[in-house]
Enzyme design. Structure first.
Site, PDB file in Angstrom:
ATOM      1  N   TYR A  14      14.136  38.558  -0.710  1.00 16.52           N
ATOM      2  CA  TYR A  14      14.275  39.260  -1.984  1.00 16.52           C
ATOM      3  C   TYR A  14      15.688  39.836  -2.167  1.00 16.52           C
ATOM      4  O   TYR A  14      16.298  39.697  -3.221  1.00 16.52           O
ATOM      5  CB  TYR A  14      13.241  40.380  -2.087  1.00 16.52           C
ATOM      6  N   GLU A 170      -4.238  43.915   1.984  1.00 13.58           N
ATOM      7  CA  GLU A 170      -4.261  42.776   1.063  1.00 13.58           C
ATOM      8  C   GLU A 170      -4.818  41.526   1.740  1.00 13.58           C
ATOM      9  O   GLU A 170      -5.547  40.741   1.133  1.00 13.58           O
ATOM     10  CB  GLU A 170      -2.858  42.511   0.506  1.00 13.58           C
ATOM     11  N   LYS A 373      -0.938  43.997 -11.019  1.00 11.07           N
ATOM     12  CA  LYS A 373      -0.340  43.273  -9.894  1.00 11.07           C
ATOM     13  C   LYS A 373       0.176  41.913 -10.366  1.00 11.07           C
ATOM     14  O   LYS A 373       1.291  41.498 -10.023  1.00 11.07           O
ATOM     15  CB  LYS A 373      -1.395  43.088  -8.802  1.00 11.07           C
TER      16      LYS A 373
END
Length: 397
Positions: A14, A170, A373
């Site tokens: 990222y 998650e 999300k």
């Protein structure tokens, strides 16, 4: 010889990708030579890896080719593995060559932090890359086939996830959706399948809003997750894990999702680190090395309360933008910008149609949080690839 400054970016995570894309936008042609180095020819979405790891999505949906993101006339892409960083010589040694730099951006990504737990490196798997999640998925599916051959081995149907932070939560959310499907496909009694989430801290999602944590645990418990909160894993063995005061949980599958440290190449370069992360200055530079910037999992910054920011995709993206700005400012002899993290909110998915989140000063849970999300994921696709990438990938996220 050319006097054009050379910028080398290590890692297309990222932070590295956002640095490259912003440089691509802000630099004029021939103002700098920019090289992006990554061991794969794709950028992958770390925040999406829990889905292909559990088998609820394809690995292809969690990655995008770097060639589709960068302008090859402004950014040179080198597919290679970094072997060594020589700060004295201003060189980066790759497995198949050497690059010299005037400015270096280190965004190599983190490595699993096992906190010295015996056997964790040897016997547990990690959700860290496309290849690692591919292995996890195939391993999980294989356990059901193994059980059909050896029905006395119920440990094949026991799955342990170490860590109840965002990655762990998650992943267990997706896995709790996937395991009943695998049981049905393989004619296995679903009551035999066990899924444990073990966390040493006194709460799941440490530091998150207590009301949302409680909701998340209720949802996942209903899905079949057994939580062991406030319980440390003392050892990981070939047969499972030892927890608490010596209790053994026999499991053929252990996934470690409880810690990240920086990259060892940084320590080996002689740069001072804390668990492999560099305490950078306000401008994201290495103290004493004004030409070296560090972003993402490799950087260490503290909030106003003196607590370190967690290594999230959100902070890495914002660092990438500031890093690019400061590189351009350095080349043009302009003042640098201080990095200020603006928390836009946090959302944790809990499997299909469920999530919890904090955004815009409000709490969200259930289907609304799940939509939020998805919106966050689509926004990221737009940032790095515009409308074409959203059209291509958005429907899968």
């Amino acid at each position: 010889m050319s006097n054009i400054p050379k910028i080398v970016i290590l890692g297309a995570g990222y932070g590295g990708v956002l640095t490259a894309l912003r440089l691509q936008k802000e630099l004029n042609y021939n103002e700098a030579d920019v090289t992006l180095v990554n061991k794969h020819d794709y950028h992958y979405f770390t925040t999406h890896l829990h889905m292909p790891a559990a088998g609820t999505d394809k690995t292809e949906n969690a990655r995008v080719s770097i060639s589709k993101l960068i302008d090859e006339f402004k950014i040179d892409f080198v597919k290679s593995t970094v072997v060594q960083i020589r700060t004295q010589d201003k060189k980066v040694i790759l497995e198949d060559g050497t690059l010299s730099y005037d400015y270096l951006v280190i965004g190599l990504g983190g490595e699993p932090e096992t906190f010295g737990i015996p056997g964790m490196l040897e016997h547990a798997m990690n959700i860290r890359s496309i290849n690692s999640v591919r292995l996890i998925r195939e391993h999980i599916e294989y356990q059901f086939a193994r059980y059909k051959r050896e029905p006395h081995r119920t440990d094949y149907l026991t799955f342990v996830v170490g860590g109840a932070g965002f990655t762990g939560i998650e992943f267990v959310g997706e896995l709790a959706d996937r395991l009943p499907e695998l049981a049905k496909q393989n004619d296995v009694d679903p009551a035999l399948v066990k899924l444990y989430n073990i966390e040493a801290a006194p709460s799941a999602l440490p530091g998150f809003d207590p009301e949302l944590v409680e909701y998340a645990m209720q949802v996942l418990t209903r899905k079949g997750v057994t939580f062991r909160i406030g319980t440390a894993i003392k050892e990981c063995t070939a047969d499972g894990v030892i927890v608490g005061e010596g209790e053994e949980i026999k499991a053929a599958t252990v996934i470690w999702a409880a810690g990240v440290r920086g990259n060892r190449l940084i320590e080996e370069a002689g740069i001072e680190t804390m668990r492999g992360r560099v305490k950078v200055d306000d401008s994201l530079r290495v103290p004493g090395n004004d030409n070296i910037y560090v972003v993402g999992d490799n950087s260490l910054m503290f909030n106003a309360e003196g607590r370190p920011f967690p290594p999230t995709a959100q902070i890495a993206m914002q660092q990438g933008v500031t890093c690019a700005h400061n590189l351009v400012a350095s080349i043009r002899n302009q003042p640098l910008k201080k990095f200020e993290f603006k928390n836009k909110g946090t959302v944790a998915s809990l499997g299909k149609g469920e999530a919890v989140g904090l955004a815009f000063g409000k709490k969200y849970k259930g289907g609304v949080a799940a939509l939020l999300k998805k919106a966050i994921d689509i926004r990221y696709l737009y940032i790095i690839g515009g409308i074409p990438l959203v059209v291509r990938k958005g429907k899968f996220l």
